[in-house]
Design an enzyme around this catalytic site. Structure first.
Site, PDB file in Angstrom:
ATOM      1  CG  HIS A   1       4.613 -21.834   6.339  1.00  0.00           C
ATOM      2  ND1 HIS A   1       5.972 -21.984   6.196  1.00  0.00           N
ATOM      3  CD2 HIS A   1       4.340 -20.527   6.030  1.00  0.00           C
ATOM      4  CE1 HIS A   1       6.507 -20.833   5.822  1.00  0.00           C
ATOM      5  NE2 HIS A   1       5.546 -19.939   5.706  1.00  0.00           N
TER       6      HIS A   1
ATOM      7  CD  GLU B   1       9.302 -16.968   6.668  1.00  0.00           C
ATOM      8  OE1 GLU B   1       8.988 -18.170   6.558  1.00  0.00           O
ATOM      9  OE2 GLU B   1       8.999 -16.104   5.830  1.00  0.00           O
TER      10      GLU B   1
ATOM     11  CG  HIS C   1       5.681 -16.400   9.233  1.00  0.00           C
ATOM     12  ND1 HIS C   1       5.114 -15.335   8.571  1.00  0.00           N
ATOM     13  CD2 HIS C   1       6.137 -17.228   8.272  1.00  0.00           C
ATOM     14  CE1 HIS C   1       5.202 -15.531   7.264  1.00  0.00           C
ATOM     15  NE2 HIS C   1       5.826 -16.667   7.051  1.00  0.00           N
TER      16      HIS C   1
END
Length: 347
Positions: free
Chosen positions: A119, A312, A193
């Site tokens: 991420h 996502e 997210h």
């Protein structure tokens, strides 16, 4: 890259908190004509509330989150950071061994997930202060932010200029558009997210129903794609027909679509449905939200491992290391464009 500010944001903004360096974090709220409201802050360009009025008149906040900025900041130190509502980048998902090759050069990133990069690294886009560029409050209200990631941030090559626009349409859609530009060859894979729970803050998504329009998933080993795509038919990942949400899932589906319906989430308790549309080739589905009894959620909720479900929309994890995956390379002069829509309907 700068967007035009055509509305005075002050009446629609509020101080949400102050960071350790003394900088103020502002939250912005917009509403459509149906009373659906979105609240987003400039820290991480993060969605902190999304409220929908049900047929019975009850208002439900369908995304998990916290009541204070300090809780969002502290959440990144949890055993597994939840990234509630955050904008994730430069690269969503894992990159194996935090390395990849680009134009014949080996790029070594910061490791923040065992030996991997996850991420965006140790401090990705989700922990940056974004700049407000536009707040539009008339029909189809929207809020836009920008962030410039300098070359070498988290060891990624090239300066990357990113913009994100959240729009609430009159059809009760949360529309998210990303654009990015670079001055040097780099890789980009952004995602949103939020953890969704159509019952609100205090329940489990295991009572929801799920459908995913995908025929294949990415095979993984130790959470890293192997490069192989597996058919979902007859497996635990077969959600081509609607069925109860799983108690646990952390899987990338190859949806291979272009702004078409990729997933549906159904909550019979609240007679509410959410549909997910995207132009991205991947849909990573994750059930979670656990805060390990260390931080309370909104409405004093004790979030657990089935509190919410993430959709996502993105390119494939570890794509730079798999030539058969869709390319994540962005070149100077090109535009990265990503569009995702979360549409809400009463049923």
């Amino acid at each position: 890259m700068k967007l035009n500010v055509n509305t005075d944001p002050k009446p629609f903004s509020q101080l949400f908190g102050i960071l350790a360096d003394g900088s103020q974090v502002l939250a912005y709220e917009i509403s459509n004509s149906n009373g659906m409201t979105l609240k987003v802050m400039d820290y991480g360009a993060t969605v902190i509330a999304l409220k929908k009025t049900l047929k019975n008149g009850k208002v439900v906040d369908v995304v998990l989150g916290f009541d204070s900025l300090s809780d969002y900041v502290d959440s990144y130190s949890l055993p597994s950071a939840p990234y509630f509502g955050a904008t994730v980048g430069r690269f969503a998902g894992r990159i194996a061994n935090a390395t990849f090759d680009l134009n014949g050069k080996s790029i070594v990133l910061h490791q923040n997930n065992n030996r991997n990069a996850l991420h965006g690294g140790i401090e990705g886009f989700s922990q940056k202060r974004w700049r407000l560029e536009q707040l539009k409050t008339d029909q189809n209200p929207s809020v836009s932010f920008s962030y410039t990631s300098p070359a070498g941030e988290e060891q990624y090559p090239g300066e990357l200029k990113v913009s994100i626009t959240y729009t609430l349409t009159e059809e009760n859609e949360l529309e998210i558009e990303y654009k990015a530009f670079t001055n040097e060859a780099t890789i980009v894979n952004l995602t949103h997210h939020s953890y969704f729970n159509l019952e609100g803050q205090h329940s489990s998504v295991f009572e929801h129903e799920l459908q995913i329009n995908a025929a294949e998933v990415l095979a993984t080993k130790a959470m890293i794609p192997t490069g192989e795509l597996l058919p979902v038919h007859g497996t635990e990942w077969d959600y081509t027909n609607i069925k109860p949400c799983p108690e646990a899932i952390d899987t990338t589906f190859a949806v291979n679509t272009k702004e078409t319906l990729v997933a549906t989430l159904l909550c019979k308790e609240n007679s509410l449905k959410m549909e997910v549309f995207t132009n991205q080739p991947g849909l990573h589905v994750y059930v979670g939200g656990n805060c390990f009894n260390q931080i309370k959620g909104k409405e004093n909720a004790s979030y657990h491992s089935q509190s919410g479900i993430c959709f996502e929309t993105q390119n494939f994890p570890d794509a730079p290391n798999h030539p058969n995956f869709p390319s994540v390379i962005l070149l100077p002069g090109d535009i990265y464009f990503h569009k995702t829509i979360y549409k809400f309907q009463s049923i």
